[in-house]
Design a protein around this motif. Sequence first.
Motif, PDB file in Angstrom:
ATOM      1  N   LYS A  89      -3.462  -8.771  10.803  1.00  0.00           N
ATOM      2  CA  LYS A  89      -3.379  -7.679  11.774  1.00  0.00           C
ATOM      3  C   LYS A  89      -3.282  -6.351  11.031  1.00  0.00           C
ATOM      4  CE  LYS A  89       0.394  -8.847  13.671  1.00  0.00           C
ATOM      5  NZ  LYS A  89       1.619  -9.041  14.442  1.00  0.00           N
ATOM      6  N   PRO A  90      -4.118  -5.376  11.415  1.00  0.00           N
ATOM      7  CA  PRO A  90      -3.921  -4.040  10.858  1.00  0.00           C
ATOM      8  C   PRO A  90      -2.651  -3.443  11.456  1.00  0.00           C
ATOM      9  CG  PRO A  90      -5.768  -4.061  12.403  1.00  0.00           C
ATOM     10  CD  PRO A  90      -5.259  -5.462  12.305  1.00  0.00           C
ATOM     11  N   VAL A  91      -1.818  -2.842  10.596  1.00  0.00           N
ATOM     12  CA  VAL A  91      -0.546  -2.275  11.036  1.00  0.00           C
ATOM     13  C   VAL A  91      -0.632  -0.753  11.086  1.00  0.00           C
ATOM     14  CG1 VAL A  91       1.911  -2.035  10.468  1.00  0.00           C
ATOM     15  CG2 VAL A  91       0.758  -4.240  10.150  1.00  0.00           C
ATOM     16  N   ALA A  92      -1.205  -0.152  10.050  1.00  0.00           N
ATOM     17  CA  ALA A  92      -1.284   1.310   9.994  1.00  0.00           C
ATOM     18  C   ALA A  92      -2.374   1.732   9.023  1.00  0.00           C
ATOM     19  CB  ALA A  92       0.057   1.895   9.554  1.00  0.00           C
ATOM     20  N   PHE A  93      -3.057   2.828   9.361  1.00  0.00           N
ATOM     21  CA  PHE A  93      -4.041   3.438   8.471  1.00  0.00           C
ATOM     22  C   PHE A  93      -3.358   4.649   7.867  1.00  0.00           C
ATOM     23  CE2 PHE A  93      -8.300   5.689   7.937  1.00  0.00           C
ATOM     24  CZ  PHE A  93      -8.683   4.898   6.875  1.00  0.00           C
ATOM     25  N   LYS A  94      -3.050   4.590   6.574  1.00  0.00           N
ATOM     26  CA  LYS A  94      -2.229   5.602   5.921  1.00  0.00           C
ATOM     27  C   LYS A  94      -3.075   6.694   5.273  1.00  0.00           C
ATOM     28  CE  LYS A  94       1.870   3.824   6.545  1.00  0.00           C
ATOM     29  NZ  LYS A  94       3.008   4.537   7.028  1.00  0.00           N
ATOM     30  N   HIS A  95      -2.851   7.887   5.725  1.00  0.00           N
ATOM     31  CA  HIS A  95      -3.460   9.080   5.120  1.00  0.00           C
ATOM     32  C   HIS A  95      -4.979   8.966   5.020  1.00  0.00           C
ATOM     33  CE1 HIS A  95       0.679   9.998   4.157  1.00  0.00           C
ATOM     34  NE2 HIS A  95       0.775   8.860   3.498  1.00  0.00           N
ATOM     35  N   GLY A  96      -5.600   8.154   5.875  1.00  0.00           N
ATOM     36  CA  GLY A  96      -7.044   7.977   5.835  1.00  0.00           C
ATOM     37  C   GLY A  96      -7.535   7.323   4.566  1.00  0.00           C
ATOM     38  N   ARG A  97      -6.601   6.700   3.791  1.00  0.00           N
ATOM     39  CA  ARG A  97      -6.986   6.174   2.481  1.00  0.00           C
ATOM     40  C   ARG A  97      -6.754   4.674   2.326  1.00  0.00           C
ATOM     41  NH1 ARG A  97      -3.553  10.097  -0.951  1.00  0.00           N
ATOM     42  NH2 ARG A  97      -3.308   8.166  -2.078  1.00  0.00           N
ATOM     43  N   TRP A  98      -5.774   4.099   3.041  1.00  0.00           N
ATOM     44  CA  TRP A  98      -5.533   2.676   2.888  1.00  0.00           C
ATOM     45  C   TRP A  98      -4.968   2.094   4.177  1.00  0.00           C
ATOM     46  CZ3 TRP A  98      -2.053   6.111   0.659  1.00  0.00           C
ATOM     47  CH2 TRP A  98      -0.714   5.966   0.984  1.00  0.00           C
ATOM     48  N   TRP A  99      -5.190   0.786   4.347  1.00  0.00           N
ATOM     49  CA  TRP A  99      -4.666   0.045   5.490  1.00  0.00           C
ATOM     50  C   TRP A  99      -3.433  -0.731   5.073  1.00  0.00           C
ATOM     51  CZ3 TRP A  99      -5.787   0.194  10.520  1.00  0.00           C
ATOM     52  CH2 TRP A  99      -7.007   0.740  10.917  1.00  0.00           C
ATOM     53  N   VAL A 112      -6.628  -1.058  -0.351  1.00  0.00           N
ATOM     54  CA  VAL A 112      -6.733   0.274  -0.948  1.00  0.00           C
ATOM     55  C   VAL A 112      -8.094   0.486  -1.595  1.00  0.00           C
ATOM     56  CG1 VAL A 112      -4.243   0.313  -1.382  1.00  0.00           C
ATOM     57  CG2 VAL A 112      -5.776  -0.457  -3.186  1.00  0.00           C
ATOM     58  N   ARG A 113      -8.407   1.740  -1.826  1.00  0.00           N
ATOM     59  CA  ARG A 113      -9.626   2.067  -2.578  1.00  0.00           C
ATOM     60  C   ARG A 113      -9.494   1.563  -4.008  1.00  0.00           C
ATOM     61  NH1 ARG A 113      -9.971   8.395  -1.407  1.00  0.00           N
ATOM     62  NH2 ARG A 113      -7.874   8.142  -2.181  1.00  0.00           N
ATOM     63  N   ARG A 114     -10.619   1.445  -4.688  1.00  0.00           N
ATOM     64  CA  ARG A 114     -10.604   0.994  -6.081  1.00  0.00           C
ATOM     65  C   ARG A 114      -9.618   1.828  -6.886  1.00  0.00           C
ATOM     66  NH1 ARG A 114     -16.279   0.198  -8.670  1.00  0.00           N
ATOM     67  NH2 ARG A 114     -16.441   2.343  -8.004  1.00  0.00           N
ATOM     68  N   GLN A 115      -8.774   1.153  -7.677  1.00  0.00           N
ATOM     69  CA  GLN A 115      -7.702   1.814  -8.417  1.00  0.00           C
ATOM     70  C   GLN A 115      -8.048   2.071  -9.879  1.00  0.00           C
ATOM     71  OE1 GLN A 115      -4.590   2.737  -6.707  1.00  0.00           O
ATOM     72  NE2 GLN A 115      -6.277   2.520  -5.261  1.00  0.00           N
ATOM     73  N   ARG A 116      -8.919   1.269 -10.424  1.00  0.00           N
ATOM     74  CA  ARG A 116      -9.323   1.457 -11.817  1.00  0.00           C
ATOM     75  C   ARG A 116     -10.808   1.760 -11.864  1.00  0.00           C
ATOM     76  NH1 ARG A 116      -5.940  -3.488 -14.582  1.00  0.00           N
ATOM     77  NH2 ARG A 116      -3.935  -2.435 -14.552  1.00  0.00           N
ATOM     78  N   LYS A 117     -11.229   2.419 -12.930  1.00  0.00           N
ATOM     79  CA  LYS A 117     -12.625   2.827 -13.057  1.00  0.00           C
ATOM     80  C   LYS A 117     -13.580   1.659 -12.838  1.00  0.00           C
ATOM     81  CE  LYS A 117     -14.009   6.767 -15.631  1.00  0.00           C
ATOM     82  NZ  LYS A 117     -14.147   7.433 -16.879  1.00  0.00           N
ATOM     83  N   ALA A 118     -13.346   0.581 -13.558  1.00  0.00           N
ATOM     84  CA  ALA A 118     -14.174  -0.617 -13.399  1.00  0.00           C
ATOM     85  C   ALA A 118     -13.352  -1.672 -12.682  1.00  0.00           C
ATOM     86  CB  ALA A 118     -14.613  -1.131 -14.765  1.00  0.00           C
TER      87      ALA A 118
END
Length: 127
Positions: A89-99, A112-118
Amino acid sequence: MHHSRLCTLVLDCKVDDLEESARFWSAALGKPIASLDQDGDGRYAELETGPDEPIILLQRVEHDSRVHLDIETDDVDAEMRRLEALGAKPVAFKHGRWWVMEAPSGHRYCVVRRQRKAFGPHLNRWD
């Protein structure tokens, strides 16, 4: 098509100052402290990990201390929908950047979006 993988073990710490917690986990896990104040606001500390290991992040929180996982992806919304189809279940969309998500077991975790370059090893491909 999108990709995802486990990227971060987050130690949620209900404390006033993360330094003592960071020093404990650094010694307990044998990982040097990379940063005691990652973003300059006192909310995040990070331990050093190798490029093929999950990131270990300490986060100062208001709720009870716990551990949660972050799943990194190149398409946050697609990964959220994939996990929702599996029963999360999605709980919250934080700052338009992560669920913030909740597994059927009740465990909370973040997409979350990719955290490391590769992305590195252990990458999943979803069609």
